[in-house]
Design an enzyme around this catalytic site. Structure first.
Site, PDB file in Angstrom:
ATOM      1  N   GLU A 152       0.844  -1.206   0.000  1.00 14.47           N
ATOM      2  CA  GLU A 152       0.000   0.000   0.000  1.00 14.47           C
ATOM      3  C   GLU A 152       0.876   1.252   0.000  1.00 14.47           C
ATOM      4  OE1 GLU A 152      -0.143   2.178   2.705  1.00 14.47           O
ATOM      5  OE2 GLU A 152       1.106   1.030   4.082  1.00 14.47           O
ATOM      6  N   CYS A 264       5.298   5.103   9.133  1.00 19.34           N
ATOM      7  CA  CYS A 264       5.976   4.392   8.044  1.00 19.34           C
ATOM      8  C   CYS A 264       7.460   4.730   7.882  1.00 19.34           C
ATOM      9  CB  CYS A 264       5.263   4.677   6.728  1.00 19.34           C
ATOM     10  SG  CYS A 264       3.681   3.843   6.631  1.00 19.34           S
TER      11      CYS A 264
HETATM   12  C1  UDX Z   1       3.983   7.719   4.036  1.00 13.28           C
HETATM   13  C2  UDX Z   1       4.065   7.588   2.499  1.00 13.28           C
HETATM   14  O1  UDX Z   1       3.963   8.885   1.905  1.00 13.28           O
HETATM   15  C3  UDX Z   1       3.007   6.642   1.989  1.00 13.28           C
HETATM   16  O2  UDX Z   1       3.115   6.473   0.587  1.00 13.28           O
HETATM   17  C4  UDX Z   1       3.274   5.316   2.709  1.00 13.28           C
HETATM   18  O3  UDX Z   1       2.646   4.248   2.216  1.00 13.28           O
HETATM   19  C5  UDX Z   1       3.061   5.508   4.198  1.00 13.28           C
HETATM   20  O4  UDX Z   1       4.028   6.446   4.640  1.00 13.28           O
HETATM   21  P1  UDX Z   1       2.541   9.093   5.786  1.00 13.28           P
HETATM   22  O5  UDX Z   1       3.501   8.540   6.799  1.00 13.28           O
HETATM   23  O6  UDX Z   1       1.088   9.024   6.065  1.00 13.28           O
HETATM   24  O7  UDX Z   1       2.758   8.381   4.360  1.00 13.28           O
HETATM   25  O8  UDX Z   1       2.865  10.650   5.592  1.00 13.28           O
HETATM   26  P2  UDX Z   1       3.731  11.541   4.604  1.00 13.28           P
HETATM   27  O9  UDX Z   1       2.836  12.575   4.048  1.00 13.28           O
HETATM   28  O10 UDX Z   1       4.521  10.766   3.658  1.00 13.28           O
HETATM   29  O11 UDX Z   1       4.695  12.287   5.638  1.00 13.28           O
HETATM   30  C6  UDX Z   1       5.624  11.582   6.461  1.00 13.28           C
HETATM   31  C7  UDX Z   1       6.447  12.535   7.294  1.00 13.28           C
HETATM   32  O12 UDX Z   1       7.326  13.303   6.482  1.00 13.28           O
HETATM   33  C8  UDX Z   1       5.612  13.568   8.077  1.00 13.28           C
HETATM   34  O13 UDX Z   1       6.159  13.720   9.366  1.00 13.28           O
HETATM   35  C9  UDX Z   1       5.781  14.832   7.280  1.00 13.28           C
HETATM   36  O14 UDX Z   1       5.620  16.007   8.026  1.00 13.28           O
HETATM   37  C10 UDX Z   1       7.209  14.677   6.769  1.00 13.28           C
HETATM   38  N1  UDX Z   1       7.504  15.453   5.559  1.00 13.28           N
HETATM   39  C11 UDX Z   1       6.869  15.136   4.401  1.00 13.28           C
HETATM   40  C12 UDX Z   1       8.434  16.482   5.598  1.00 13.28           C
HETATM   41  O15 UDX Z   1       9.020  16.775   6.646  1.00 13.28           O
HETATM   42  N2  UDX Z   1       8.722  17.151   4.434  1.00 13.28           N
HETATM   43  C13 UDX Z   1       8.116  16.859   3.257  1.00 13.28           C
HETATM   44  O16 UDX Z   1       8.436  17.505   2.249  1.00 13.28           O
HETATM   45  C14 UDX Z   1       7.153  15.834   3.243  1.00 13.28           C
END
Ligand code: UDX
Length: 435
Positions: A152, A264
């Protein structure tokens, strides 16, 4: 098609509801009776925008049901998804704990009757699908089944959209027949031209880790650039924009901040490092990303302390946003969870607000004060720290906030505001990489 989803956690529930929306008859099964009873009563155990309405609609339409009884929902299912949790092992060594996966395989095996495709949806180390097949065969040597890996890619807060409009669907299988069943499962998405990547089991299992590791590397890279920006007087927002406009790089996931968190990235990067190590190969870029991420969180502690003149003892900090990202109630590995404790231990008084995460946070940090909104958090505060970019915090009434604070210091760990705007409003502004 009749589909059974084992595990009604985040992934299982979203996937089950979305598959029902695509027209399948889905039973979401969980051993946790309390959880199933809540779902039967129409209550959604997690916060995910749109999920409550989607579940209600599909339950009403008769395509989605819930059960605790495997015996009743396996025999008629053509596809059985395993979407149980794979937490980091309790040993703290970074390995994924596969206990729940193998338990699900063992439990479902005796109930298999006709040809069934068993699908690993959970994020699992390379080799797990074949091991799941071995477990099922051992339990039920007569069973007619095949195991497929179908990772996923759902982001919390945007999971339904990610399911309905994915960048790709990955199907790992050695069998044409199983591949055909999977195409039927996702047929409505295939018809709207979502790319399908059909590959071997091991490749599919690795794709998930590689994708999350790459995104983690990208975030750590931009955080490193942000730190250089701070030292040389450059601005990371402009830098990320220009770098991201190169089509080969892309502008997504180049937002500097307090480091990544969530269920994740931290877990999957560690698991990938273990997989690499176990096979005698290195993954230095991912190793560095993990180290940079930890250092970034530590750097934020120093940033806040420095902004408060070197000591936080007796100082009141308004903490805005506790979850690891907006639109979720998930606190797992949230930056605030790492950054706030050392400040609290050094005598800071924490006044916190989060639109969805306060209930959970108050269990972890019972000594913080939790308030109704961002403004109350700022009452008598020496500094406000914006940890998570919830929409509620994007257009704060700055004059109202300033009037409530002891000293107008705004530490914006998500670069939501512009330094110029904040200075004009009379704040001492500290962002990330805004040299
Ligand atoms: C992630 C993946 O994006 C998704 O495809 C996977 O299957 C599950 O893990 P998620 O953990 O829900 O999703 O959130 P995501 O939006 O990817 O952000 C993860 C972390 O990275 C957050 O703490 C977010 O704040 C941080 N982040 C994200 C940044 O610090 N900078 C960015 O540019 C993007």
């Amino acid at each position: 098609m009749n589909i059974t989803m084992i595990g009604t956690g985040y992934v299982g529930l979203v996937t089950g509801a979305c598959l029902a929306e695509l027209g399948h008859r889905v039973t979401c099964m969980d051993k946790d009776e309390g959880k199933i009873n809540r779902l039967l009563a129409g209550e959604i155990p997690i916060y995910e925008p749109g999920l409550d309405a989607l579940v209600a609609k599909n339950v009403n339409d008769g395509r989605l049901s819930f059960s605790t009884d495997l015996a009743s929902c396996i025999p008629d299912a053509r596809a059985v998804f395993i979407a149980v949790g794979t937490p980091s092992s309790r040993r703290g060594d970074g390995y994924a704990d596969l206990t729940y996966i193998y338990a699900a395989a063992k439990d479902l095996a005796p109930h298999l009757q006709n040809y069934t495709v068993v699908i690993d949806k959970s994020t699992v180390p390379v080799g797990t699908a074949r091991q799941v097949a071995r477990v099922i065969r051992q339990e039920n040597p007569q069973a007619d089944f095949e195991v497929v890996s179908n990772p996923e890619f759902l982001r919390e807060g945007a999971a339904i959209n990610d399911f309905m409009r994915p960048d790709r669907i990955v199907i790992g299988t050695d069998s044409e027949q199983a591949g055909q069943v999977m195409k039927e499962v996702y047929n409505p998405l295939y018809r709207i031209s979502v790319p399908f990547v059909i590959t071997g089991l091991e490749t599919a299992e690795l794709i998930k880790y590689a994708s999350n590791a790459f995104l983690s590397v990208k975030i750590s890279f931009i955080n490193e650039m942000a730190n250089i920006c701070e030292e040389v007087g450059a601005d990371v927002i402009d830098l990320a924009k220009a770098v991201g406009l190169d089509g080969r790089i892309g502008k997504k996931f180049l937002h500097a901040g307090p480091g990544y968190g969530g269920s994740c990235f931290p877990k999957d990067t560690l698991a990938l490092l273990r997989i690499a190590q176990e096979h005698g190969v290195a993954s230095r870029s991912v190793e560095a990303a993990v180290e940079i991420n930890a250092a970034q969180k530590a750097r934020m502690v120093k940033k806040i302390r420095d902004a408060l003149g070197g000591s936080v003892d007796g100082k009141t900090i308004a903490a805005l946003g506790l979850t690891f990202k907006p639109e979720t109630d998930d606190l797992r590995d949230a930056p605030a969870l790492t950054i706030l404790p050392p400040l609290f231990e050094k005598g800071a008084i924490i006044q916190a607000h989060d639109p969805q995460g306060m209930k959970e946070a108050s269990k972890i940090f019972p000594d913080f004060t939790y308030v109704k909104n961002a403004y109350e958090a700022c009452n008598n505060a020496d500094a406000v720290v914006l940890f998570t970019e919830w929409n509620q915090y994007r257009a704060l009434d700055l004059q109202d906030i300033k009037a409530r604070m002891k000293t107008p210091i705004f530490i914006d760990l998500r670069n939501v505001y512009s330094p110029e705007q904040m200075r004009q409003a009379g704040f001492t502004y500290v962002g990330v990489g805004r040299g």
